[in-house]
Design a protein around this motif. Structure first.
Motif, PDB file in Angstrom:
ATOM      1  N   SER A  51       0.851  -1.185   0.000  1.00 13.45           N
ATOM      2  CA  SER A  51       0.000   0.000   0.000  1.00 13.45           C
ATOM      3  C   SER A  51       0.891   1.241   0.000  1.00 13.45           C
ATOM      4  CB  SER A  51      -0.871   0.023   1.246  1.00 13.45           C
ATOM      5  OG  SER A  51      -0.038   0.156   2.387  1.00 13.45           O
ATOM      6  N   ASP A  52       0.298   2.374  -0.375  1.00 13.37           N
ATOM      7  CA  ASP A  52       1.027   3.652  -0.349  1.00 13.37           C
ATOM      8  C   ASP A  52       1.656   3.887   1.018  1.00 13.37           C
ATOM      9  OD1 ASP A  52       0.575   4.413  -2.896  1.00 13.37           O
ATOM     10  OD2 ASP A  52      -1.094   5.769  -2.454  1.00 13.37           O
ATOM     11  N   ASP A  53       0.837   3.676   2.059  1.00 15.25           N
ATOM     12  CA  ASP A  53       1.292   3.961   3.414  1.00 15.25           C
ATOM     13  C   ASP A  53       2.498   3.113   3.814  1.00 15.25           C
ATOM     14  OD1 ASP A  53      -0.504   5.873   3.871  1.00 15.25           O
ATOM     15  OD2 ASP A  53      -1.764   4.744   5.281  1.00 15.25           O
ATOM     16  N   LEU A  54       2.412   1.828   3.463  1.00 14.99           N
ATOM     17  CA  LEU A  54       3.487   0.922   3.843  1.00 14.99           C
ATOM     18  C   LEU A  54       4.772   1.259   3.073  1.00 14.99           C
ATOM     19  CD1 LEU A  54       3.708  -1.292   5.870  1.00 14.99           C
ATOM     20  CD2 LEU A  54       2.983  -2.952   4.154  1.00 14.99           C
ATOM     21  N   LYS A 114       5.560   4.141   1.807  1.00 16.42           N
ATOM     22  CA  LYS A 114       6.053   5.417   2.313  1.00 16.42           C
ATOM     23  C   LYS A 114       6.729   5.221   3.671  1.00 16.42           C
ATOM     24  CE  LYS A 114       4.688  10.182   3.106  1.00 16.42           C
ATOM     25  NZ  LYS A 114       5.729  10.256   4.143  1.00 16.42           N
ATOM     26  N   GLY A 115       6.133   4.377   4.498  1.00 15.42           N
ATOM     27  CA  GLY A 115       6.719   4.094   5.813  1.00 15.42           C
ATOM     28  C   GLY A 115       8.111   3.503   5.675  1.00 15.42           C
ATOM     29  N   ASP A 131      10.617   6.180   4.231  1.00 10.57           N
ATOM     30  CA  ASP A 131      11.027   7.193   5.204  1.00 10.57           C
ATOM     31  C   ASP A 131      11.912   6.583   6.291  1.00 10.57           C
ATOM     32  OD1 ASP A 131       9.541   8.878   3.684  1.00 10.57           O
ATOM     33  OD2 ASP A 131       7.985   9.267   5.175  1.00 10.57           O
TER      34      ASP A 131
END
Ligand SMILES: [Fe+2]
Length: 128
Positions: free
Chosen positions: A100-103, A105-106, A109
């Protein structure tokens, strides 16, 4: 966050600086990919390659630090192992939760922050 190579990240050891820049390039590729929208197969390939490259870079750097008898050699190795453990945890989450985008991105970062902090606090001592 966007990561960019800066001269202050130079360790004075050209091969190692080149390898660090390759990791920055992988992170930039991930950023570009996130902007386009997540392509699962491509992200998986990128993460596999990044993992393999990072492992081989860590090996190279650990051998180099031992050879120059760097007082930071043990701390360096320890931090590398922690990074690889955390990377493995992210990879497991990708398997379980899907990409997912969130994962992505996590993970991006986390690696970016870790890398900059690690270079500036540990790798930079190769200059000494
Ligand atoms: Fe290192």
């Amino acid at each position: 966050m966007t990561v960019e190579w800066k001269d202050e990240y130079n360790t004075g050891e050209a091969d190692i600086d080149d390898q660090h820049q390759v990791i920055f390039k992988y992170l930039a590729d991930l950023e570009a990919q996130m902007e386009k929208g997540v392509d699962e197969r491509y992200i998986k390939m990128l993460l596999d390659n990044l993992g393999l490259f990072t492992r081989s870079h860590f090996c190279y750097e650990e051998i180099y630090m031992r050879r120059i008898k760097s007082p930071m050699a043990a701390v360096n190795k320890e931090q590398h192992e922690k990074l690889l453990e955390e990377y493995g945890r992210y990879r497991q989450r990708f398997e379980v939760e899907g990409i997912s985008d969130d994962l992505v991105k996590g993970l991006h970062d986390f690696i970016a922050n870790w890398l900059i902090n690690h270079i500036l606090k540990v790798d930079i001592h190769m200059r000494d």
